[in-house]
Scaffold this motif. Structure first.
Motif, PDB file in Angstrom:
ATOM      1  N   MET A  71      33.369 -19.945   8.692  1.00 43.65           N
ATOM      2  CA  MET A  71      32.251 -19.006   8.625  1.00 43.65           C
ATOM      3  C   MET A  71      30.922 -19.758   8.563  1.00 43.65           C
ATOM      4  O   MET A  71      29.968 -19.403   9.243  1.00 43.65           O
ATOM      5  N   MET A  72      30.851 -20.816   7.752  1.00 39.82           N
ATOM      6  CA  MET A  72      29.596 -21.565   7.628  1.00 39.82           C
ATOM      7  C   MET A  72      29.244 -22.281   8.927  1.00 39.82           C
ATOM      8  O   MET A  72      28.072 -22.336   9.303  1.00 39.82           O
ATOM      9  N   LYS A  73      30.242 -22.820   9.634  1.00 40.95           N
ATOM     10  CA  LYS A  73      29.961 -23.451  10.942  1.00 40.95           C
ATOM     11  C   LYS A  73      29.375 -22.414  11.895  1.00 40.95           C
ATOM     12  O   LYS A  73      28.398 -22.678  12.594  1.00 40.95           O
ATOM     13  N   ALA A  74      29.980 -21.222  11.921  1.00 42.74           N
ATOM     14  CA  ALA A  74      29.471 -20.166  12.798  1.00 42.74           C
ATOM     15  C   ALA A  74      28.063 -19.745  12.374  1.00 42.74           C
ATOM     16  O   ALA A  74      27.202 -19.498  13.218  1.00 42.74           O
ATOM     17  N   HIS A  75      27.832 -19.682  11.083  1.00 44.55           N
ATOM     18  CA  HIS A  75      26.519 -19.282  10.571  1.00 44.55           C
ATOM     19  C   HIS A  75      25.442 -20.314  10.950  1.00 44.55           C
ATOM     20  O   HIS A  75      24.355 -19.946  11.385  1.00 44.55           O
ATOM     21  N   GLN A  76      25.774 -21.582  10.784  1.00 44.00           N
ATOM     22  CA  GLN A  76      24.787 -22.636  11.009  1.00 44.00           C
ATOM     23  C   GLN A  76      24.634 -23.019  12.481  1.00 44.00           C
ATOM     24  O   GLN A  76      23.531 -23.312  12.933  1.00 44.00           O
ATOM     25  N   LEU A  77      25.752 -23.046  13.219  1.00 41.73           N
ATOM     26  CA  LEU A  77      25.724 -23.543  14.594  1.00 41.73           C
ATOM     27  C   LEU A  77      25.864 -22.445  15.645  1.00 41.73           C
ATOM     28  O   LEU A  77      25.712 -22.709  16.835  1.00 41.73           O
ATOM     29  N   GLY A  78      26.206 -21.246  15.205  1.00 45.30           N
ATOM     30  CA  GLY A  78      26.385 -20.147  16.150  1.00 45.30           C
ATOM     31  C   GLY A  78      27.780 -20.083  16.739  1.00 45.30           C
ATOM     32  O   GLY A  78      28.076 -19.207  17.544  1.00 45.30           O
ATOM     33  N   ILE A  79      28.652 -21.011  16.331  1.00 47.31           N
ATOM     34  CA  ILE A  79      30.034 -21.033  16.819  1.00 47.31           C
ATOM     35  C   ILE A  79      30.912 -21.712  15.768  1.00 47.31           C
ATOM     36  O   ILE A  79      30.493 -22.663  15.118  1.00 47.31           O
ATOM     37  N   GLY A  80      32.102 -21.181  15.613  1.00 46.53           N
ATOM     38  CA  GLY A  80      33.068 -21.771  14.693  1.00 46.53           C
ATOM     39  C   GLY A  80      34.461 -21.648  15.294  1.00 46.53           C
ATOM     40  O   GLY A  80      34.786 -20.644  15.921  1.00 46.53           O
ATOM     41  N   VAL A  81      35.288 -22.668  15.114  1.00 51.63           N
ATOM     42  CA  VAL A  81      36.641 -22.667  15.667  1.00 51.63           C
ATOM     43  C   VAL A  81      37.615 -22.216  14.587  1.00 51.63           C
ATOM     44  O   VAL A  81      37.740 -22.857  13.548  1.00 51.63           O
ATOM     45  N   VAL A  82      38.301 -21.114  14.851  1.00 51.29           N
ATOM     46  CA  VAL A  82      39.275 -20.577  13.897  1.00 51.29           C
ATOM     47  C   VAL A  82      40.559 -21.393  13.962  1.00 51.29           C
ATOM     48  O   VAL A  82      41.158 -21.700  12.942  1.00 51.29           O
ATOM     49  N   GLY A  83      41.004 -21.750  15.158  1.00 48.94           N
ATOM     50  CA  GLY A  83      42.226 -22.526  15.281  1.00 48.94           C
ATOM     51  C   GLY A  83      42.676 -22.638  16.715  1.00 48.94           C
ATOM     52  O   GLY A  83      42.039 -22.125  17.636  1.00 48.94           O
ATOM     53  N   ASN A  84      43.811 -23.305  16.898  1.00 51.27           N
ATOM     54  CA  ASN A  84      44.424 -23.495  18.199  1.00 51.27           C
ATOM     55  C   ASN A  84      45.770 -22.779  18.155  1.00 51.27           C
ATOM     56  O   ASN A  84      46.677 -23.222  17.453  1.00 51.27           O
ATOM     57  N   TYR A  85      45.883 -21.659  18.873  1.00 53.03           N
ATOM     58  CA  TYR A  85      47.047 -20.787  18.778  1.00 53.03           C
ATOM     59  C   TYR A  85      47.647 -20.531  20.156  1.00 53.03           C
ATOM     60  O   TYR A  85      46.950 -20.612  21.165  1.00 53.03           O
ATOM     61  N   PRO A  86      48.928 -20.158  20.176  1.00 49.63           N
ATOM     62  CA  PRO A  86      49.502 -19.682  21.448  1.00 49.63           C
ATOM     63  C   PRO A  86      48.714 -18.473  21.942  1.00 49.63           C
ATOM     64  O   PRO A  86      48.144 -17.715  21.137  1.00 49.63           O
ATOM     65  N   ARG A  87      48.682 -18.279  23.259  1.00 53.01           N
ATOM     66  CA  ARG A  87      47.840 -17.247  23.869  1.00 53.01           C
ATOM     67  C   ARG A  87      48.036 -15.863  23.250  1.00 53.01           C
ATOM     68  O   ARG A  87      47.074 -15.180  22.945  1.00 53.01           O
ATOM     69  N   GLU A  88      49.277 -15.439  23.077  1.00 56.78           N
ATOM     70  CA  GLU A  88      49.539 -14.090  22.556  1.00 56.78           C
ATOM     71  C   GLU A  88      48.959 -13.908  21.160  1.00 56.78           C
ATOM     72  O   GLU A  88      48.368 -12.880  20.832  1.00 56.78           O
ATOM     73  N   MET A  89      49.139 -14.931  20.315  1.00 57.42           N
ATOM     74  CA  MET A  89      48.619 -14.855  18.952  1.00 57.42           C
ATOM     75  C   MET A  89      47.087 -14.860  18.971  1.00 57.42           C
ATOM     76  O   MET A  89      46.441 -14.102  18.237  1.00 57.42           O
ATOM     77  N   ALA A  90      46.494 -15.708  19.826  1.00 58.85           N
ATOM     78  CA  ALA A  90      45.038 -15.763  19.934  1.00 58.85           C
ATOM     79  C   ALA A  90      44.478 -14.420  20.386  1.00 58.85           C
ATOM     80  O   ALA A  90      43.456 -13.959  19.860  1.00 58.85           O
ATOM     81  N   GLU A  91      45.147 -13.777  21.332  1.00 56.53           N
ATOM     82  CA  GLU A  91      44.697 -12.463  21.796  1.00 56.53           C
ATOM     83  C   GLU A  91      44.791 -11.421  20.685  1.00 56.53           C
ATOM     84  O   GLU A  91      43.909 -10.572  20.551  1.00 56.53           O
ATOM     85  N   MET A  92      45.842 -11.483  19.876  1.00 56.69           N
ATOM     86  CA  MET A  92      45.991 -10.556  18.757  1.00 56.69           C
ATOM     87  C   MET A  92      44.862 -10.771  17.728  1.00 56.69           C
ATOM     88  O   MET A  92      44.236  -9.823  17.275  1.00 56.69           O
TER      89      MET A  92
END
Length: 67
Positions: free
Chosen positions: A26-47
């Motif tokens: 959240m703080m990365k997104a707040h400060q930089l405008g983007i934050g990486v939640v994680g690296n997930y398989p496509r189906e999970m990322a879409e969910m």
């Protein structure tokens, strides 16, 4: 625009992040405008994207390098 606490709570509830990781993303997104939640398989990322979007958050998916 969302409160920081709301964003962190959504990341914990939807993506299963612990409170420290959710706060960090959240703080990365707040400060930089983007934050990486994680690296997930496509189906999970879409969910996750759908659920976070439903909560009112702006989310994008990008392909990860397999290296």
């Amino acid at each position: 625009m969302n409160k920081r606490e709301f964003v962190a709570r959504c990341l914990m509830e939807v993506c299963g992040l612990d409170d420290g990781m959710a706060f960090s993303v959240m703080m990365k997104a707040h400060q930089l405008g983007i934050g990486v939640v994680g690296n997930y398989p496509r189906e999970m990322a879409e969910m996750y994207k759908g659920s976070l979007t439903t909560e009112g958050l702006l989310v994008d998916m990008v392909p990860a390098d397999d290296e």
